[in-house]
Design a protein around this motif. Sequence first.
Motif, PDB file in Angstrom:
ATOM      1  N   ARG A  96      33.896 -25.871  39.740  1.00  0.00           N
ATOM      2  CA  ARG A  96      32.751 -24.988  39.996  1.00  0.00           C
ATOM      3  C   ARG A  96      32.012 -24.641  38.705  1.00  0.00           C
ATOM      4  NH1 ARG A  96      32.521 -21.982  44.667  1.00  0.00           N
ATOM      5  NH2 ARG A  96      31.869 -20.141  43.507  1.00  0.00           N
ATOM      6  N   THR A  97      32.777 -24.556  37.624  1.00  0.00           N
ATOM      7  CA  THR A  97      32.131 -24.251  36.352  1.00  0.00           C
ATOM      8  C   THR A  97      31.327 -25.454  35.856  1.00  0.00           C
ATOM      9  OG1 THR A  97      34.011 -22.835  35.845  1.00  0.00           O
ATOM     10  CG2 THR A  97      32.534 -23.363  34.031  1.00  0.00           C
ATOM     11  N   ALA A 156      45.978 -22.735  40.174  1.00  0.00           N
ATOM     12  CA  ALA A 156      46.042 -23.120  38.766  1.00  0.00           C
ATOM     13  C   ALA A 156      44.667 -23.065  38.106  1.00  0.00           C
ATOM     14  CB  ALA A 156      46.621 -24.522  38.641  1.00  0.00           C
ATOM     15  N   GLY A 157      43.625 -23.180  38.918  1.00  0.00           N
ATOM     16  CA  GLY A 157      42.281 -23.135  38.364  1.00  0.00           C
ATOM     17  C   GLY A 157      41.515 -24.439  38.499  1.00  0.00           C
ATOM     18  N   PRO A 213      30.662 -20.280  32.620  1.00  0.00           N
ATOM     19  CA  PRO A 213      31.777 -19.794  31.804  1.00  0.00           C
ATOM     20  C   PRO A 213      31.325 -18.615  30.961  1.00  0.00           C
ATOM     21  CG  PRO A 213      30.839 -21.761  30.812  1.00  0.00           C
ATOM     22  CD  PRO A 213      30.099 -21.541  32.111  1.00  0.00           C
ATOM     23  N   ARG A 214      32.226 -17.665  30.747  1.00  0.00           N
ATOM     24  CA  ARG A 214      31.849 -16.531  29.903  1.00  0.00           C
ATOM     25  C   ARG A 214      31.921 -16.953  28.438  1.00  0.00           C
ATOM     26  NH1 ARG A 214      34.531 -10.811  31.402  1.00  0.00           N
ATOM     27  NH2 ARG A 214      33.732 -11.374  33.453  1.00  0.00           N
ATOM     28  N   ASP A 215      32.766 -17.936  28.204  1.00  0.00           N
ATOM     29  CA  ASP A 215      32.942 -18.432  26.839  1.00  0.00           C
ATOM     30  C   ASP A 215      33.174 -19.929  26.899  1.00  0.00           C
ATOM     31  OD1 ASP A 215      33.103 -17.863  24.115  1.00  0.00           O
ATOM     32  OD2 ASP A 215      34.335 -16.074  24.558  1.00  0.00           O
ATOM     33  N   GLY A 216      32.886 -20.626  25.820  1.00  0.00           N
ATOM     34  CA  GLY A 216      33.103 -22.062  25.776  1.00  0.00           C
ATOM     35  C   GLY A 216      31.886 -22.820  26.285  1.00  0.00           C
ATOM     36  N   ARG A 217      31.962 -24.152  26.185  1.00  0.00           N
ATOM     37  CA  ARG A 217      30.790 -24.941  26.539  1.00  0.00           C
ATOM     38  C   ARG A 217      31.156 -26.129  27.422  1.00  0.00           C
ATOM     39  NH1 ARG A 217      26.926 -26.647  21.963  1.00  0.00           N
ATOM     40  NH2 ARG A 217      28.730 -27.882  21.340  1.00  0.00           N
ATOM     41  N   TYR A 242      36.469 -14.369  37.665  1.00  0.00           N
ATOM     42  CA  TYR A 242      35.993 -13.798  38.930  1.00  0.00           C
ATOM     43  C   TYR A 242      36.065 -12.291  38.738  1.00  0.00           C
ATOM     44  CZ  TYR A 242      36.847 -18.350  41.135  1.00  0.00           C
ATOM     45  OH  TYR A 242      36.839 -19.667  41.467  1.00  0.00           O
ATOM     46  N   GLY A 243      34.976 -11.664  38.430  1.00  0.00           N
ATOM     47  CA  GLY A 243      35.033 -10.238  38.099  1.00  0.00           C
ATOM     48  C   GLY A 243      35.926 -10.033  36.886  1.00  0.00           C
ATOM     49  N   ASN A 244      37.032  -9.353  37.090  1.00  0.00           N
ATOM     50  CA  ASN A 244      37.949  -9.125  35.978  1.00  0.00           C
ATOM     51  C   ASN A 244      39.043 -10.179  35.904  1.00  0.00           C
ATOM     52  OD1 ASN A 244      36.754  -6.777  35.013  1.00  0.00           O
ATOM     53  ND2 ASN A 244      37.770  -5.545  36.600  1.00  0.00           N
ATOM     54  N   ILE A 245      39.098 -11.021  36.939  1.00  0.00           N
ATOM     55  CA  ILE A 245      40.189 -11.992  36.977  1.00  0.00           C
ATOM     56  C   ILE A 245      39.864 -13.162  36.053  1.00  0.00           C
ATOM     57  CG2 ILE A 245      41.484 -13.565  38.443  1.00  0.00           C
ATOM     58  CD1 ILE A 245      40.830 -11.591  40.758  1.00  0.00           C
TER      59      ILE A 245
END
Lengths: 354, 236
Positions: free
Chosen positions: B47-48, B40-41, B55-59, B13-16
């Motif tokens: 949502r991802t 915890a996420g 995701p910025r990384d991963g699949r 989330y932005g930088n988080i």
Amino acid sequence: MFKWRTDDFSWVDFTIDVLRVIIVLGVVIGAWNTLSSGRISLAQWVNLFAAGLSQGSIYALIALGYTLVYGILLMINFAHGEVFMAGAFSTVFLAEALNRTGFLNAQPLLAILLMIAFAGLVSMSVAILLERIAYRPLRGSPRLVPLITAIGASFFLQYTFRGLYGSGFKAYPGVNALQGAIEIGGISIPVVQVFVFCAAIFLMLCLYWLVERTRVGKAMRAVSENKEVARLMGIDIDWVIMFTFGVGGFLAGSAGVINGLFRPQGVNFYMGFIPGIKAFTAAVLGGIGNIPGAMLGGLFLGVIEAIGPNLVLAGLGIPGANQLKDVIAFTMLVLVLIFRPQGILGERLSETKA
Amino acid sequence: MALLEVNDIHTYYGNIHALKGVSFEVDSGEIIALIGSNGAGKTTTLRTISGLMAPRDGRVLYDGEDISTARADTLVAKGISMVPEGRGVFAKLTVEENLDMGAYTRRDSGIKEDLKGAYELFPRLGERKKQVAGTLSGGEQQMLAIARALMAKPRLLLLDEPSMGLAPVLVDGVFDTVQRIANEGVTILLVEQNAHMALQIADRGYVLQSGEVAISDTAANLQQNETVQRTYLGID
Ligand SMILES: Nc1ncnc2c1ncn2[C@@H]1O[C@H](COP(=O)(O)OP(=O)(O)OP(=O)(O)O)[C@@H](O)[C@H]1O
Ligand SMILES: [Mg+2]
């Protein structure tokens, strides 16, 4: 900071209360004077009312565009007056052509339907382009940004039409079938007014059906309520937003033709400005974002504009009352914003929504 | 091959940095529980997967296809449905209109039949189909949110804390319903703070902690796991 509020007394509230009393007194005294003087007959009142309804139904059609877009994006499309102008202006040429060939008077109904469809499509395209080019890239930016863009887009559209067709006035050709008047119980109402009112009501019923009964209408309401959940339903919200702009545009374009039949003169590049602001007033009056509100707000504003100057202003001895129509509309806007910002039918906006 | 394969995803989330390399698998027909404390996420993971975030990384692989950057609205037609946290019913739409929206991407003729099925599964909704959803009770809204997600005929159902905020008597009903949906062959990824109930109906579970998978095991083993008992089941 200057302190307005002492413990139990507020100058703001006090001033507003005084204003309320003055307005109510003014309306009552003005109306009393006019009515007791008997200067205007019942038949004349009815005529004023009918003319107001017709004008009001045109405001309502335009106001719907403001309210639809606001409902879905919480944004006011201040270029909407120009969307109206684009349809009205473009269709003058079609109307002239239809008139030259004689089709306009041979098949008036068909010709008018054709004109409405054409104007609707032009305005719809303009509205959709506006959304795609001017507003979509700014979605999510602070609220002031699309507002400024809207003003820029307004100028762009006005001066495009001015560049293409000059700054002179054009007029819609007269339609013979709309001349004359209908007599009901000694009161005569111009046919064109009846036509304008019926056409507008028909279009509004179509809109009602679209929004309440169809799949895309439900999607519009879903997107307006919660965009994220709407996406989880598989709704392409960008498409729905574009569609909403398109519907608002179509209504504005048809209002342009209906307006041209009602008041043939006065088509030029600047014609969208005043009706745009008045329709916005109507939308605010009815509670912006509220569809029936925009319809009622438009009709209400039209009637007040027609009756108000004669009833109240003339009764207060204000000269040239009929020329003060526009003042009435804008005074109403200010009054609504002061006394009932949520409009007649609107719910109070919460901070998050506003 | 797993129906859903989440492979080392990092979501921000932005930088988080909310997800720091989460990986897990869901096989066809399974009920998988995702448990973890506040923040915890869990929601971010759902949502991802559902495409609301990328995701910025991963699949994220679904049925072998990389859906990491697919938009949420395109995934519904592929068979992924989500019941969001807090239910997300359309308060101004009627119950039936909400269900219609669940079937938005469908063009087949079975929608009417499935609507009847939804009212059979949740008779309360049938009694209130013309009522706007905002007037329903919390439990009824949760039923509506689940029924609405089912109207899309999903293969994979993502549930974000369906028991949250419900009276204890209603909680059993919700888990019952989830079990029944799974019995119909729908694969389920269930996020819950109520780890006790979630692990009772789940086949396997993952424990999320600060954006990472801390423990993964069968539901039965997780119920016996000391850390899980202490932290999430309230057993000392
Ligand atoms: N919109 C947001 N903006 C910034 N940070 C967020 C946002 N939503 C969540 N986070 C952060 O991301 C992390 C994961 O949040 P997430 O909502 O996924 O947790 P969760 O496990 O679902 O928690 P809960 O049980 O409270 O629902 C948290 O640290 C949270 O503070
Ligand atoms: Mg959560």
